[in-house]
Design an enzyme around this catalytic site. Structure first.
Site, PDB file in Angstrom:
ATOM      1  N   CYS A   2      -2.672  10.705 -43.269  1.00  0.00           N
ATOM      2  CA  CYS A   2      -1.492  10.818 -42.407  1.00  0.00           C
ATOM      3  C   CYS A   2      -1.572   9.863 -41.205  1.00  0.00           C
ATOM      4  O   CYS A   2      -2.659   9.559 -40.720  1.00  0.00           O
ATOM      5  CB  CYS A   2      -1.368  12.227 -41.849  1.00  0.00           C
ATOM      6  SG  CYS A   2      -1.357  13.485 -43.102  1.00  0.00           S
ATOM      7  N   ARG A  27      -2.868   3.139 -44.392  1.00  0.00           N
ATOM      8  CA  ARG A  27      -3.699   4.334 -44.478  1.00  0.00           C
ATOM      9  C   ARG A  27      -3.444   5.129 -45.751  1.00  0.00           C
ATOM     10  O   ARG A  27      -4.256   5.968 -46.115  1.00  0.00           O
ATOM     11  CB  ARG A  27      -3.425   5.249 -43.263  1.00  0.00           C
ATOM     12  CG  ARG A  27      -3.784   4.614 -41.945  1.00  0.00           C
ATOM     13  CD  ARG A  27      -3.099   5.322 -40.793  1.00  0.00           C
ATOM     14  NE  ARG A  27      -3.739   6.579 -40.468  1.00  0.00           N
ATOM     15  CZ  ARG A  27      -4.631   6.738 -39.485  1.00  0.00           C
ATOM     16  NH1 ARG A  27      -4.983   5.703 -38.771  1.00  0.00           N
ATOM     17  NH2 ARG A  27      -5.154   7.895 -39.239  1.00  0.00           N
ATOM     18  N   TRP A  75       0.202  12.394 -46.070  1.00  0.00           N
ATOM     19  CA  TRP A  75      -0.641  12.348 -47.259  1.00  0.00           C
ATOM     20  C   TRP A  75      -0.945  13.799 -47.594  1.00  0.00           C
ATOM     21  O   TRP A  75      -1.661  14.482 -46.862  1.00  0.00           O
ATOM     22  CB  TRP A  75      -1.913  11.564 -46.949  1.00  0.00           C
ATOM     23  CG  TRP A  75      -2.752  11.259 -48.128  1.00  0.00           C
ATOM     24  CD1 TRP A  75      -2.563  10.237 -49.024  1.00  0.00           C
ATOM     25  CD2 TRP A  75      -3.937  11.935 -48.542  1.00  0.00           C
ATOM     26  NE1 TRP A  75      -3.548  10.244 -49.967  1.00  0.00           N
ATOM     27  CE2 TRP A  75      -4.406  11.282 -49.700  1.00  0.00           C
ATOM     28  CE3 TRP A  75      -4.643  13.030 -48.052  1.00  0.00           C
ATOM     29  CZ2 TRP A  75      -5.556  11.680 -50.377  1.00  0.00           C
ATOM     30  CZ3 TRP A  75      -5.788  13.440 -48.721  1.00  0.00           C
ATOM     31  CH2 TRP A  75      -6.227  12.764 -49.876  1.00  0.00           C
ATOM     32  N   ASN A 100      -1.712  15.585 -38.094  1.00  0.00           N
ATOM     33  CA  ASN A 100      -2.695  14.921 -38.936  1.00  0.00           C
ATOM     34  C   ASN A 100      -3.905  15.854 -38.980  1.00  0.00           C
ATOM     35  O   ASN A 100      -4.313  16.361 -37.943  1.00  0.00           O
ATOM     36  CB  ASN A 100      -3.062  13.575 -38.282  1.00  0.00           C
ATOM     37  CG  ASN A 100      -3.995  12.759 -39.130  1.00  0.00           C
ATOM     38  OD1 ASN A 100      -4.325  13.141 -40.236  1.00  0.00           O
ATOM     39  ND2 ASN A 100      -4.406  11.615 -38.597  1.00  0.00           N
ATOM     40  N   GLY A 101      -4.450  16.120 -40.181  1.00  0.00           N
ATOM     41  CA  GLY A 101      -5.604  17.015 -40.278  1.00  0.00           C
ATOM     42  C   GLY A 101      -5.230  18.307 -40.986  1.00  0.00           C
ATOM     43  O   GLY A 101      -4.200  18.385 -41.655  1.00  0.00           O
ATOM     44  N   GLU A 485      12.662 -28.252 -29.775  1.00  0.00           N
ATOM     45  CA  GLU A 485      11.319 -27.754 -30.068  1.00  0.00           C
ATOM     46  C   GLU A 485      11.107 -27.640 -31.581  1.00  0.00           C
ATOM     47  O   GLU A 485      10.033 -27.978 -32.098  1.00  0.00           O
ATOM     48  CB  GLU A 485      11.114 -26.401 -29.358  1.00  0.00           C
ATOM     49  CG  GLU A 485       9.813 -25.685 -29.650  1.00  0.00           C
ATOM     50  CD  GLU A 485       8.561 -26.464 -29.283  1.00  0.00           C
ATOM     51  OE1 GLU A 485       8.635 -27.514 -28.625  1.00  0.00           O
ATOM     52  OE2 GLU A 485       7.468 -26.018 -29.703  1.00  0.00           O
ATOM     53  N   LYS A 489       8.207 -29.634 -33.619  1.00  0.00           N
ATOM     54  CA  LYS A 489       7.219 -28.949 -34.486  1.00  0.00           C
ATOM     55  C   LYS A 489       7.214 -29.581 -35.867  1.00  0.00           C
ATOM     56  O   LYS A 489       6.159 -29.844 -36.440  1.00  0.00           O
ATOM     57  CB  LYS A 489       7.539 -27.443 -34.630  1.00  0.00           C
ATOM     58  CG  LYS A 489       7.277 -26.589 -33.455  1.00  0.00           C
ATOM     59  CD  LYS A 489       5.828 -26.229 -33.228  1.00  0.00           C
ATOM     60  CE  LYS A 489       5.182 -27.153 -32.243  1.00  0.00           C
ATOM     61  NZ  LYS A 489       5.391 -26.928 -30.862  1.00  0.00           N
ATOM     62  N   GLU A 492       5.641 -33.136 -35.792  1.00  0.00           N
ATOM     63  CA  GLU A 492       4.218 -33.284 -35.473  1.00  0.00           C
ATOM     64  C   GLU A 492       3.279 -32.752 -36.556  1.00  0.00           C
ATOM     65  O   GLU A 492       2.187 -33.283 -36.716  1.00  0.00           O
ATOM     66  CB  GLU A 492       3.863 -32.721 -34.094  1.00  0.00           C
ATOM     67  CG  GLU A 492       3.993 -31.243 -33.905  1.00  0.00           C
ATOM     68  CD  GLU A 492       3.627 -30.816 -32.486  1.00  0.00           C
ATOM     69  OE1 GLU A 492       4.084 -29.758 -32.071  1.00  0.00           O
ATOM     70  OE2 GLU A 492       2.882 -31.531 -31.814  1.00  0.00           O
ATOM     71  N   HIS A 508      29.685 -37.774 -31.691  1.00  0.00           N
ATOM     72  CA  HIS A 508      29.567 -38.967 -30.855  1.00  0.00           C
ATOM     73  C   HIS A 508      28.517 -39.927 -31.390  1.00  0.00           C
ATOM     74  O   HIS A 508      28.033 -40.782 -30.662  1.00  0.00           O
ATOM     75  CB  HIS A 508      29.241 -38.554 -29.417  1.00  0.00           C
ATOM     76  CG  HIS A 508      30.295 -37.687 -28.810  1.00  0.00           C
ATOM     77  ND1 HIS A 508      31.557 -38.145 -28.507  1.00  0.00           N
ATOM     78  CD2 HIS A 508      30.299 -36.374 -28.499  1.00  0.00           C
ATOM     79  CE1 HIS A 508      32.282 -37.154 -28.023  1.00  0.00           C
ATOM     80  NE2 HIS A 508      31.530 -36.063 -28.019  1.00  0.00           N
ATOM     81  N   LYS A 607      -5.041 -31.683 -28.537  1.00  0.00           N
ATOM     82  CA  LYS A 607      -4.556 -30.434 -27.940  1.00  0.00           C
ATOM     83  C   LYS A 607      -4.341 -30.588 -26.440  1.00  0.00           C
ATOM     84  O   LYS A 607      -3.388 -30.078 -25.879  1.00  0.00           O
ATOM     85  CB  LYS A 607      -5.568 -29.318 -28.241  1.00  0.00           C
ATOM     86  CG  LYS A 607      -5.126 -27.954 -27.790  1.00  0.00           C
ATOM     87  CD  LYS A 607      -3.991 -27.432 -28.659  1.00  0.00           C
ATOM     88  CE  LYS A 607      -3.325 -26.207 -28.074  1.00  0.00           C
ATOM     89  NZ  LYS A 607      -1.949 -26.064 -28.555  1.00  0.00           N
TER      90      LYS A 607
HETATM   91  C1  F6R Z   1       3.378 -29.879 -29.043  1.00  0.00           C
HETATM   92  C2  F6R Z   1       2.427 -29.803 -27.949  1.00  0.00           C
HETATM   93  C3  F6R Z   1       2.491 -30.830 -26.896  1.00  0.00           C
HETATM   94  C4  F6R Z   1       2.140 -30.243 -25.522  1.00  0.00           C
HETATM   95  C5  F6R Z   1       2.074 -31.354 -24.489  1.00  0.00           C
HETATM   96  C6  F6R Z   1       1.819 -30.799 -23.111  1.00  0.00           C
HETATM   97  O1  F6R Z   1       3.221 -28.843 -29.955  1.00  0.00           O
HETATM   98  O2  F6R Z   1       1.586 -28.937 -27.915  1.00  0.00           O
HETATM   99  O3  F6R Z   1       3.741 -31.419 -26.869  1.00  0.00           O
HETATM  100  O4  F6R Z   1       3.100 -29.314 -25.184  1.00  0.00           O
HETATM  101  O5  F6R Z   1       1.053 -32.249 -24.833  1.00  0.00           O
HETATM  102  O6  F6R Z   1       0.625 -30.103 -23.081  1.00  0.00           O
HETATM  103  P1  F6R Z   1       0.354 -29.002 -21.993  1.00  0.00           P
HETATM  104  O7  F6R Z   1       1.318 -27.891 -22.229  1.00  0.00           O
HETATM  105  O8  F6R Z   1      -1.064 -28.580 -22.206  1.00  0.00           O
HETATM  106  O9  F6R Z   1       0.569 -29.634 -20.662  1.00  0.00           O
END
Ligand code: F6R
Length: 612
Positions: A2, A27, A75, A100-101, A485, A489, A492, A508, A607
Site C-alpha cells: 500500500c 510498490r 495491496w 497501510n499495514g 532557446e 538547443k 548545439e 518580413h 560548459k
Molecule cells: C547553451 C549554454 C551556453 C551558456 C553560455 C553562458 O546550452 O549552456 O549558451 O548559457 O555559455 O554560460 P553561463 O550561463 O555559465 O554564463
C-alpha cells in the site's frame, strides 16, 4: 504494498495526490482511491479497481476537488481486491481514512462496533478504524484527540492519514511500523509513504518515528510521541536533491538534468515564498530592500542560454513593474558606450558564474560607477560573479554536467520571477501580483512533471528530424525567447541549423525559406497572442511548411496533414515560458541521440566559457 499520500494546501490537491500515487506505483497494488473535502465541505471520494490510470479516468469523468485530501494504492490483505474494499474508507461521511499495514485486533473491534449500530461496507480491517474515529468524534473529541484515543485501542503495524468533515483544515497522520513522511511545502504540507511520492512538491521532509501522531495543517505541524508528549523531529533535505553527479538510470546527463527540473525548481523556491510575499533573504547582500525601492532602470547582461532567460525576464519586469529594462549579450555590451542611467540595477545571469564576457561587462560597469547595485543570478556559490557582485540570487539547480544548459535555464526563470516579486514589494506595488506569482510558482514543479510526460511522444516525433538540415522555431511575446532557446538547443547538440523568429516577423523575410522540407516548431500556449499566432501558422501551412506545434489543450489547434499538434497541460500565463521549454529540450535531446552525436559534450563547446 500500500501507498499513502495526503495534502493540505491553498491550491487544489487532486492532481498532487494522483501524481503521488503514480510515484508509488512501483510498490505494487491492486486498486487506488482518493478523497477530498470539497467546496461544500463534504467528504467525497473516488475509487477504482486496477491502475492509478483507471482512477484518473474516473476522476476525469466525475471530478472531485478540494484543498485537503488523502489518497491510497491498496495491496489487498483483508478482503478481495474490489472497489468497495479500496481506500479511503469513510465512517458516516464524517471521517475519511487511508491505511497501510494491518490492524490485528480488527475482528473484535468490528464486532463491538456492529453492536453499536456501525454499518460496514467492506471486508477490510481499515474500516474499523474509520468507525472508531467517528465514534470518538461523536463523544466530543477533536480529530487529534480521537486519533490518540483510537491508537490506544489498536494492535498491529500501521500508518494512517485521516481527514474529517468536522475539521476541514487538518490532516492527522499516525505511524506505528509502516513508514510515513511529512513533506514541508510553502504554505502547504504533504504526507506520503515515502519521499518519492512528494518530490514534485517538496524536498524537505520530516520522518515520523514509531508511535508518532501528527497534526498537519497548511502553516503548522505538531507531532506527539508514543507517550502523547509534543516532540520536535528534525527536518531533512532530500538526498535526491543533492543531484549526485552520476547518471543513475539515465543514458545521458542532459536527460537526467531535464528530468531533475521539478526538484531543481522546488529547491530554488524553498524558503523563499512566505505567506505575505517573497522573502527578502532571497537576495543575499546589503540593503536589498532599501536599494530595490530606488531602482529606476534595469540592465540585464548575459550570454547564450542565460541571455535567453534574461530576455524572458525583461517581458516579466516590464509587464509587472513600471521599471524600464534593457538586455544585451555581454560580448556586445562590454565594448560599447552606454549613456549613464539613473539608479540602474545591473543584473548578470550565469549558470557557471565564470563566463569571461559577463565578468568583463560587470567589471566595466563597476569601473564606470554607473549602477546603483549589481545583482547576479547564478548557480555556483562562491563563483567569480557572486564574489564580484553586490548581491546574489542563487539558483539551486545542483551541478549541471551536460554542456547544453537545461535545469540552470528554468531555475534562472524562476529566480527572475522571485526578483519581480521583490521589486513589486520594494516599490509598494500591487501585492496581488506577488500573490499571483507565488501561487503560480508553487504549481510549477507539478506542471513540469506533466510536460515531462510528453517524453515518449517527442521521442517518436524526433525521427522526423533525422534527415533535416534546417529548422525554424517560432514564438510570440515571451515565448519568442523560448523559441530562441529551442533553436539553440537543437543546433548545439544535433548540429542541425536552427533559427528562431518572432512569429510576426515571418512574412518580413524568413517565409521565403518555407517549403515542404522545412520543419517549423512552434510553442502555442493559450495566451492573449494565441489568435495572432494561429494566423502566422496559417501563413506557413498554406505554403506547404511542415508544422510541429506544442499547444495548450484548450488552444483548439486542429491537426492537419502538415500540421502536427502535441498537447501541453494548461498552464497559467506567467508560467508558460518555463513549462514550454521542456518539450523543446526533449526534442533536441532525442534528435541528437538519433543522430548519434555526443549529447553531453557537443563538438567545439565548453560548459564554462572562461575565455573571451
Ligand atoms: C547553451 C549554454 C551556453 C551558456 C553560455 C553562458 O546550452 O549552456 O549558451 O548559457 O555559455 O554560460 P553561463 O550561463 O555559465 O554564463
Amino acid at each position: 504494498m500500500c501507498g499513502i499520500v495526503g495534502a493540505v494546501a491553498q491550491r487544489p490537491v487532486t492532481e498532487i495526490l494522483l501524481e503521488g500515487l503514480r510515484r508509488l506505483e512501483y510498490r505494487g497494488y491492486d486498486s487506488a482511491g482518493l478523497a477530498v473535502i470539497d467546496e461544500q465541505g463534504q467528504l467525497v471520494r473516488s475509487r477504482a479497481l486496477g491502475r492509478v490510470a483507471s482512477l484518473q479516468e474516473r476522476l476525469h469523468k466525475e471530478p472531485i476537488e478540494g484543498h485537503i485530501g488523502i489518497a491510497h494504492t491498496r495491496w489487498a490483505t483483508h478482503g478481495v481486491p474490489a472497489e468497495h474494499n479500496a481506500h479511503p474508507h469513510f465512517s458516516n461521511d464524517r471521517v475519511g481514512l487511508v491505511h497501510n499495514g494491518i490492524v490485528e485486533n480488527h475482528a473484535e473491534l468490528r464486532a463491538e462496533l456492529k453492536t453499536q449500530g456501525y454499518v460496514f461496507t467492506s471486508e477490510t480491517d481499515t474500516e474499523v478504524v474509520a468507525h472508531l474515529l467517528s465514534r470518538a468524534l461523536e463523544n466530543g473529541d477533536d480529530l487529534m484527540q480521537a486519533m490518540l484515543n483510537v491508537r490506544s485501542q489498536l494492535i498491529g503495524a500501521y500508518s494512517f492519514a485521516v481527514i474529517a468533515h468536522d475539521d476541514p483544515e487538518t490532516l492527522i497522520v499516525a505511524r506505528q511500523g509502516s513508514p510515513l513522511v511529512i513533506g514541508l511545502g510553502l504554505g502547504e504540507n504533504f504526507v506520503g509513504s515515502d519521499i518519492q511520492a512528494l518530490l514534485p512538491v517538496t524536498s524537505r521532509f520530516i520522518y515520523l518515528e514509531n508511535g508518532d501522531v501528527a497534526r498537519v495543517k497548511r502553516y503548522g505541524i505538531e507531532i506527539f510521541d508514543v507517550n502523547n508528549r509534543p516532540i520536535e523531529r528534525p527536518v531533512k533535505q532530500s538526498n535526491v536533491n543533492s543531484f549526485a553527479s552520476d547518471l543513475g538510470e539515465y543514458r545521458h546527463f542532459m536527460l537526467k538534468e531535464i528530468f531533475e527540473q521539478p526538484s531543481a525548481i522546488a529547491a530554488t523556491l524553498e524558503g523563499r515564498i512566505a505567506a505575505n510575499g517573497i522573502n527578502w533573504g532571497t537576495i543575499k547582500g546589503q540593503q536589498v530592500q532599501e536599494r530595490l525601492a530606488q531602482v529606476e532602470s534595469i540592465q540585464i547582461i548575459a550570454c547564450g542560454t542565460s541571455f535567453h532567460s534574461g530576455l524572458v525576464g525583461r517581458y516579466w519586469i516590464e509587464a509587472l513593474t513600471d521599471i524600464p529594462c534593457q538586455i544585451e549579450v555581454a560580448s556586445e555590451y562590454r565594448y560599447r558606450r552606454q549613456p549613464p542611467r539613473k539608479n540602474q540595477l545591473v543584473i548578470t545571469i550565469s549558470q557557471s558564474g565564470e563566463t569571461a564576457d559577463t565578468l568583463a561587462a560587470l567589471e566595466k560597469i563597476k569601473q564606470e560607477g554607473s549602477c546603483l547595485a549589481s545583482l547576479t543570478i547564478c548557480n555556483v556559490p562562491e563563483s567569480s560573479l557572486t564574489r564580484e557582485s553586490d548581491w546574489s540570487l542563487m539558483t539551486v539547480a545542483g551541478p549541471e554536467i551536460g554542456v547544453a544548459s537545461t535545469k540552470a535555464f528554468t531555475t534562472q526563470l524562476v529566480a527572475l520571477q522571485l526578483l519581480v516579486g521583490l521589486l513589486i514589494q520594494a516599490k509598494g506595488g500591487d501585492i496581488s501580483k506577488v500573490e499571483q506569482l507565488s501561487n503560480g510558482l508553487r504549481q510549477l514543479p507539478l506542471l513540469i512533471e506533466q510536460a515531462l510526460n510528453l517524453n515518449d511522444a517527442i521521442e517518436t516525433l524526433a525521427e522526423r528530424f533525422l534527415e533535416k538540415q534546417h529548422a525554424l522555431f517560432l514564438g510570440r511575446g515571451e515565448m519568442y525567447p523560448i523559441a530562441l532557446e529551442g533553436a539553440l538547443k537543437l543546433k548545439e547538440i544535433s548540429y542541425i541549423h536552427a533559427e528562431a523568429y518572432p512569429a510576426g516577423e515571418l512574412k518580413h523575410g524568413p517565409l521565403a525559406l518555407v517549403d515542404s522540407e522545412m520543419p517549423i516548431i512552434t510553442v502555442a500556449p493559450n495566451t492573449a497572442l494565441l489568435e495572432k499566432l494561429k494566423s502566422n501558422l496559417e501563413e506557413v501551412r498554406s505554403r506547404g511548411g511542415e508544422l510541429y506545434v506544442f499547444a495548450d489543450k484548450e488552444a483548439h489547434i486542429q491537426p492537419f496533414s502538415n500540421l502536427h499538434v502535441l498537447e501541453m497541460p494548461h498552464v497559467p500565463e506567467l508560467l508558460t515560458p518555463i513549462v514550454y521549454t521542456i518539450p523543446l529540450q526533449l526534442l533536441s535531446y532525442h534528435v541528437a541521440v538519433l543522430k548519434g552525436t555526443d549529447v553531453d559534450k557537443p563538438r567545439n563547446l565548453a560548459k564554462s566559457v572562461t575565455v573571451e
